[in-house]
Design an enzyme around this catalytic site. Structure first.
Site, PDB file in Angstrom:
ATOM      1  N   GLU A 207       0.843  -1.209   0.000  1.00  0.00           N
ATOM      2  CA  GLU A 207       0.000   0.000   0.000  1.00  0.00           C
ATOM      3  C   GLU A 207       0.875   1.255   0.000  1.00  0.00           C
ATOM      4  O   GLU A 207       0.572   2.240  -0.689  1.00  0.00           O
ATOM      5  CB  GLU A 207      -0.900   0.032   1.250  1.00  0.00           C
ATOM      6  CG  GLU A 207      -1.813  -1.164   1.435  1.00  0.00           C
ATOM      7  CD  GLU A 207      -1.170  -2.277   2.268  1.00  0.00           C
ATOM      8  OE1 GLU A 207      -0.004  -2.638   1.994  1.00  0.00           O
ATOM      9  OE2 GLU A 207      -1.830  -2.791   3.167  1.00  0.00           O
TER      10      GLU A 207
ATOM     11  N   CYS B 298      -0.112   0.082   7.980  1.00  0.00           N
ATOM     12  CA  CYS B 298      -0.669   0.558   6.701  1.00  0.00           C
ATOM     13  C   CYS B 298      -2.093   1.078   6.878  1.00  0.00           C
ATOM     14  O   CYS B 298      -2.520   1.982   6.160  1.00  0.00           O
ATOM     15  CB  CYS B 298      -0.666  -0.571   5.678  1.00  0.00           C
ATOM     16  SG  CYS B 298       0.988  -0.983   5.167  1.00  0.00           S
TER      17      CYS B 298
ATOM     18  N   TRP C 160      22.085 -38.003 -12.675  1.00  0.00           N
ATOM     19  CA  TRP C 160      21.006 -37.167 -13.214  1.00  0.00           C
ATOM     20  C   TRP C 160      20.005 -38.000 -14.006  1.00  0.00           C
ATOM     21  O   TRP C 160      20.378 -38.830 -14.822  1.00  0.00           O
ATOM     22  CB  TRP C 160      21.568 -36.038 -14.085  1.00  0.00           C
ATOM     23  CG  TRP C 160      22.436 -35.097 -13.288  1.00  0.00           C
ATOM     24  CD1 TRP C 160      23.759 -34.863 -13.480  1.00  0.00           C
ATOM     25  CD2 TRP C 160      22.043 -34.294 -12.169  1.00  0.00           C
ATOM     26  NE1 TRP C 160      24.222 -33.965 -12.543  1.00  0.00           N
ATOM     27  CE2 TRP C 160      23.185 -33.598 -11.721  1.00  0.00           C
ATOM     28  CE3 TRP C 160      20.845 -34.101 -11.486  1.00  0.00           C
ATOM     29  CZ2 TRP C 160      23.175 -32.723 -10.640  1.00  0.00           C
ATOM     30  CZ3 TRP C 160      20.839 -33.232 -10.404  1.00  0.00           C
ATOM     31  CH2 TRP C 160      21.974 -32.556  -9.993  1.00  0.00           C
TER      32      TRP C 160
ATOM     33  N   ARG D  13      13.043 -24.036  -5.830  1.00  0.00           N
ATOM     34  CA  ARG D  13      13.762 -23.849  -4.561  1.00  0.00           C
ATOM     35  C   ARG D  13      13.775 -22.379  -4.152  1.00  0.00           C
ATOM     36  O   ARG D  13      13.592 -22.043  -2.984  1.00  0.00           O
ATOM     37  CB  ARG D  13      15.220 -24.311  -4.695  1.00  0.00           C
ATOM     38  CG  ARG D  13      15.369 -25.807  -4.795  1.00  0.00           C
ATOM     39  CD  ARG D  13      16.818 -26.188  -5.026  1.00  0.00           C
ATOM     40  NE  ARG D  13      16.976 -27.633  -5.079  1.00  0.00           N
ATOM     41  CZ  ARG D  13      18.117 -28.258  -5.289  1.00  0.00           C
ATOM     42  NH1 ARG D  13      19.231 -27.561  -5.477  1.00  0.00           N
ATOM     43  NH2 ARG D  13      18.175 -29.566  -5.307  1.00  0.00           N
TER      44      ARG D  13
ATOM     45  N   GLU E 112      12.938 -32.755  -0.936  1.00  0.00           N
ATOM     46  CA  GLU E 112      13.498 -33.270  -2.190  1.00  0.00           C
ATOM     47  C   GLU E 112      14.068 -34.676  -2.094  1.00  0.00           C
ATOM     48  O   GLU E 112      14.803 -35.099  -2.980  1.00  0.00           O
ATOM     49  CB  GLU E 112      14.559 -32.296  -2.711  1.00  0.00           C
ATOM     50  CG  GLU E 112      13.975 -30.991  -3.204  1.00  0.00           C
ATOM     51  CD  GLU E 112      14.832 -30.319  -4.272  1.00  0.00           C
ATOM     52  OE1 GLU E 112      15.791 -30.940  -4.774  1.00  0.00           O
ATOM     53  OE2 GLU E 112      14.528 -29.159  -4.605  1.00  0.00           O
TER      54      GLU E 112
ATOM     55  N   GLY F 173      15.417 -38.467   0.206  1.00  0.00           N
ATOM     56  CA  GLY F 173      15.107 -39.493  -0.789  1.00  0.00           C
ATOM     57  C   GLY F 173      13.723 -40.078  -0.549  1.00  0.00           C
ATOM     58  O   GLY F 173      12.871 -39.453   0.090  1.00  0.00           O
TER      59      GLY F 173
ATOM     60  N   SER G  32       7.618 -40.804   4.024  1.00  0.00           N
ATOM     61  CA  SER G  32       7.120 -40.633   5.402  1.00  0.00           C
ATOM     62  C   SER G  32       6.120 -39.471   5.483  1.00  0.00           C
ATOM     63  O   SER G  32       5.171 -39.521   6.265  1.00  0.00           O
ATOM     64  CB  SER G  32       8.270 -40.475   6.408  1.00  0.00           C
ATOM     65  OG  SER G  32       8.969 -39.282   6.205  1.00  0.00           O
TER      66      SER G  32
HETATM   67  N1  LIG Z   1      15.988 -38.683  -7.911  1.00  0.00           N
HETATM   68  C1  LIG Z   1      15.743 -37.841  -6.914  1.00  0.00           C
HETATM   69  O1  LIG Z   1      14.890 -36.935  -7.030  1.00  0.00           O
HETATM   70  C2  LIG Z   1      16.485 -37.983  -5.620  1.00  0.00           C
HETATM   71  C3  LIG Z   1      16.428 -36.928  -4.711  1.00  0.00           C
HETATM   72  C4  LIG Z   1      17.075 -37.083  -3.494  1.00  0.00           C
HETATM   73  C5  LIG Z   1      17.734 -38.254  -3.220  1.00  0.00           C
HETATM   74  N2  LIG Z   1      17.792 -39.248  -4.137  1.00  0.00           N
HETATM   75  C6  LIG Z   1      18.465 -40.488  -3.835  1.00  0.00           C
HETATM   76  O2  LIG Z   1      17.850 -41.045  -2.696  1.00  0.00           O
HETATM   77  C7  LIG Z   1      18.787 -41.843  -2.015  1.00  0.00           C
HETATM   78  C8  LIG Z   1      18.584 -41.694  -0.537  1.00  0.00           C
HETATM   79  O3  LIG Z   1      17.220 -41.952  -0.228  1.00  0.00           O
HETATM   80  P1  LIG Z   1      16.826 -42.812   1.015  1.00  0.00           P
HETATM   81  O4  LIG Z   1      15.379 -43.051   0.928  1.00  0.00           O
HETATM   82  O5  LIG Z   1      17.716 -43.997   1.093  1.00  0.00           O
HETATM   83  O6  LIG Z   1      17.236 -41.899   2.232  1.00  0.00           O
HETATM   84  P2  LIG Z   1      16.863 -40.399   2.643  1.00  0.00           P
HETATM   85  O7  LIG Z   1      15.390 -40.215   2.614  1.00  0.00           O
HETATM   86  O8  LIG Z   1      17.712 -39.445   1.905  1.00  0.00           O
HETATM   87  O9  LIG Z   1      17.393 -40.385   4.116  1.00  0.00           O
HETATM   88  C9  LIG Z   1      16.856 -41.297   5.010  1.00  0.00           C
HETATM   89  C10 LIG Z   1      17.252 -40.865   6.400  1.00  0.00           C
HETATM   90  O10 LIG Z   1      16.695 -39.585   6.679  1.00  0.00           O
HETATM   91  C11 LIG Z   1      16.214 -39.572   7.995  1.00  0.00           C
HETATM   92  N3  LIG Z   1      14.746 -39.512   7.892  1.00  0.00           N
HETATM   93  C12 LIG Z   1      13.973 -39.752   6.825  1.00  0.00           C
HETATM   94  N4  LIG Z   1      12.666 -39.567   7.109  1.00  0.00           N
HETATM   95  C13 LIG Z   1      12.643 -39.200   8.385  1.00  0.00           C
HETATM   96  C14 LIG Z   1      11.612 -38.875   9.268  1.00  0.00           C
HETATM   97  N5  LIG Z   1      10.325 -38.872   8.895  1.00  0.00           N
HETATM   98  N6  LIG Z   1      11.942 -38.562  10.530  1.00  0.00           N
HETATM   99  C15 LIG Z   1      13.220 -38.526  10.925  1.00  0.00           C
HETATM  100  N7  LIG Z   1      14.257 -38.843  10.138  1.00  0.00           N
HETATM  101  C16 LIG Z   1      13.960 -39.174   8.905  1.00  0.00           C
HETATM  102  C17 LIG Z   1      16.703 -40.844   8.630  1.00  0.00           C
HETATM  103  O11 LIG Z   1      18.037 -40.612   9.036  1.00  0.00           O
HETATM  104  P3  LIG Z   1      18.634 -41.185  10.381  1.00  0.00           P
HETATM  105  O12 LIG Z   1      18.261 -42.608  10.372  1.00  0.00           O
HETATM  106  O13 LIG Z   1      20.074 -40.893  10.328  1.00  0.00           O
HETATM  107  O14 LIG Z   1      17.918 -40.420  11.421  1.00  0.00           O
HETATM  108  C18 LIG Z   1      16.704 -41.781   7.462  1.00  0.00           C
HETATM  109  O15 LIG Z   1      17.548 -42.881   7.641  1.00  0.00           O
HETATM  110  C19 LIG Z   1      20.159 -41.385  -2.456  1.00  0.00           C
HETATM  111  O16 LIG Z   1      20.822 -42.438  -3.065  1.00  0.00           O
HETATM  112  C20 LIG Z   1      19.896 -40.285  -3.452  1.00  0.00           C
HETATM  113  O17 LIG Z   1      20.719 -40.404  -4.574  1.00  0.00           O
HETATM  114  C21 LIG Z   1      17.175 -39.132  -5.334  1.00  0.00           C
END
Ligand SMILES: NC(=O)c1ccc[n+]([C@@H]2O[C@H](COP(=O)([O-])OP(=O)(O)OC[C@H]3O[C@@H](n4cnc5c(N)ncnc54)[C@H](OP(=O)(O)O)[C@@H]3O)[C@@H](O)[C@H]2O)c1
Length: 337
Positions: free
Chosen positions: A54, A92, A181, A195, A277, A279, A285
């Site tokens: 405003e 305002c 990638w 982002r 983003e 994994g 979750s």
């Molecule tokens: N293509 C894509 O868009 C993309 C993007 C990102 C990642 N990635 C790939 O994904 C892979 C990893 O994925 P991932 O599923 O194995 O693991 P992640 O989701 O990256 O990490 C898992 C860890 O995060 C923590 N976590 C996850 N959810 C949680 C929750 N609700 N509360 C508390 N802690 C939580 C825990 O860590 P702690 O057990 O240590 O507490 C869990 O072991 C990588 O290889 C990466 O290259 C791909």
């Protein structure tokens, strides 16, 4: 479309200019319309601590030579209720009274407990006509982050991942500590734009360990979001890229994997929106507990992993907003109901 809708639409367009830079403030645009149905001033809020929409609209009109006489016959439009409190800038609502506008048209009330109707009261008490509720649905949509934060006491949650056409987000094995990638450079640039629009970006610890990502918006202009890492075991050391000084980084060491607890913690840290983003464990979750608002699923059609980490699977009540091609990638955007 009514005249009031038309000028509110313009407020919404102007407000969009602040996307990504106004946190913790909302997106607000304002126009001043003369008695001859001409826009004589326009403004939007760009950054917290800087003038509100405003004020910028009034300054724009004054720069063009309009003064109290013109304002006394003019209507000021604004998509969100004018503020009533002194924060980093003066209220305002008082400025509108002091400038002596004939009429004020407001899109939606401000849910922030410091305002919540008080701005309207100040203006009405001064004898100025006030209309509230123009393009309310569109005004709510524009400030979905701000409204979710104040009404639901949690950030707005956007999920984003890239998957191969055979449904994987990561290969079974890889040799380097960097992402493999899946999508093309245009999709990656778009994801950096996404982002820049959000207050924070969140990933699980395993993503940091496997990929050593920066989580910045380096292929787009704008402010890097605050980086949030779920790291209950404190395994992310200072040598990972997410710990550099490109943006603040918050490591959450929560004992449980309760997603509500994660969002509560972000709320306590004043995070209004978060793009999650990866994994799959982390994204799934949030899906499984129903704590998400939008999802961006990028699909690369030129890469197959055959085996690896399965992509997240959406469930519950949701719908696809749209689907579009980005060169040979497919982007699907979903909205939770
Ligand atoms: N293509 C894509 O868009 C993309 C993007 C990102 C990642 N990635 C790939 O994904 C892979 C990893 O994925 P991932 O599923 O194995 O693991 P992640 O989701 O990256 O990490 C898992 C860890 O995060 C923590 N976590 C996850 N959810 C949680 C929750 N609700 N509360 C508390 N802690 C939580 C825990 O860590 P702690 O057990 O240590 O507490 C869990 O072991 C990588 O290889 C990466 O290259 C791909």
């Amino acid at each position: 479309m009514t005249t009031e809708d038309k000028y509110m639409q313009r407020c919404l367009q102007l407000a969009q200019n602040g996307l990504g830079t106004t946190y913790p403030n909302p997106l607000v645009g304002s126009v001043i319309v003369s008695e001859n149905d001409e826009i004589i001033g326009e403004g939007w809020h760009l950054k917290s601590g800087e003038p509100h929409a405003e004020v910028n609209a009034v300054r724009d009109a004054e720069k063009k030579g309009y003064d109290g006489d013109a304002f006394a016959k003019a209507t000021i439009y604004v998509n969100l209720e004018p503020c009533s409190h002194t924060g980093k800038t003066p209220p305002c609502a008082s400025m509108i009274v002091q400038k002596g506008f004939k009429k004020v048209v407001v899109g939606t009330l401000d849910p922030h407990d410091k305002v919540a109707g008080k701005g309207i009261t100040i203006i009405e008490k001064a004898g100025i006509e006030v209309v509230v509720g123009i393009l309310e649905k569109e005004c709510n949509e524009l400030n979905k982050r701000f409204f979710t934060f104040h009404r639901r006491q949690r950030p707005y949650v956007i999920l984003k991942w890239a998957e191969t056409s055979d449904g994987f987000i990561a290969p079974a094995t890889k040799n380097e500590q960097q992402p493999v990638w899946i999508t093309n450079k245009y999709s990656r640039q778009l994801s950096h734009q996404l982002r820049a629009e959000e207050d924070a970006i969140l990933v699980g610890a395993k993503t940091v360990i496997d990929d050593n990502p920066s989580l910045t918006c380096r292929d787009w202009s704008g402010k890097n979001p605050t980086r949030v890492i779920l790291d209950s075991r404190n395994s992310i050391t200072s040598d990972y890229q997410v710990m550099d000084d490109a943006a603040p980084t918050l490591k959450l060491q929560l004992s449980s994997s309760n997603t509500l607890e994660i969002l509560n913690s972000l709320y306590q840290n004043n995070v209004q929106s978060v793009i999650i983003e990866g994994g799959t464990t982390t994204i799934q979750s949030f899906i499984d507990t129903g704590l998400w608002d939008e999802a961006y699923q990028f699909m690369g059609t030129e890469v197959l992993f055959h085996e690896g980490l399965q992509a997240p699977v959406l469930k519950g009540d949701y719908s696809m907003l749209y689907r579009k091609m980005i060169a040979n990638d497919v982007l699907k955007i979903y909205r939770k109901k």
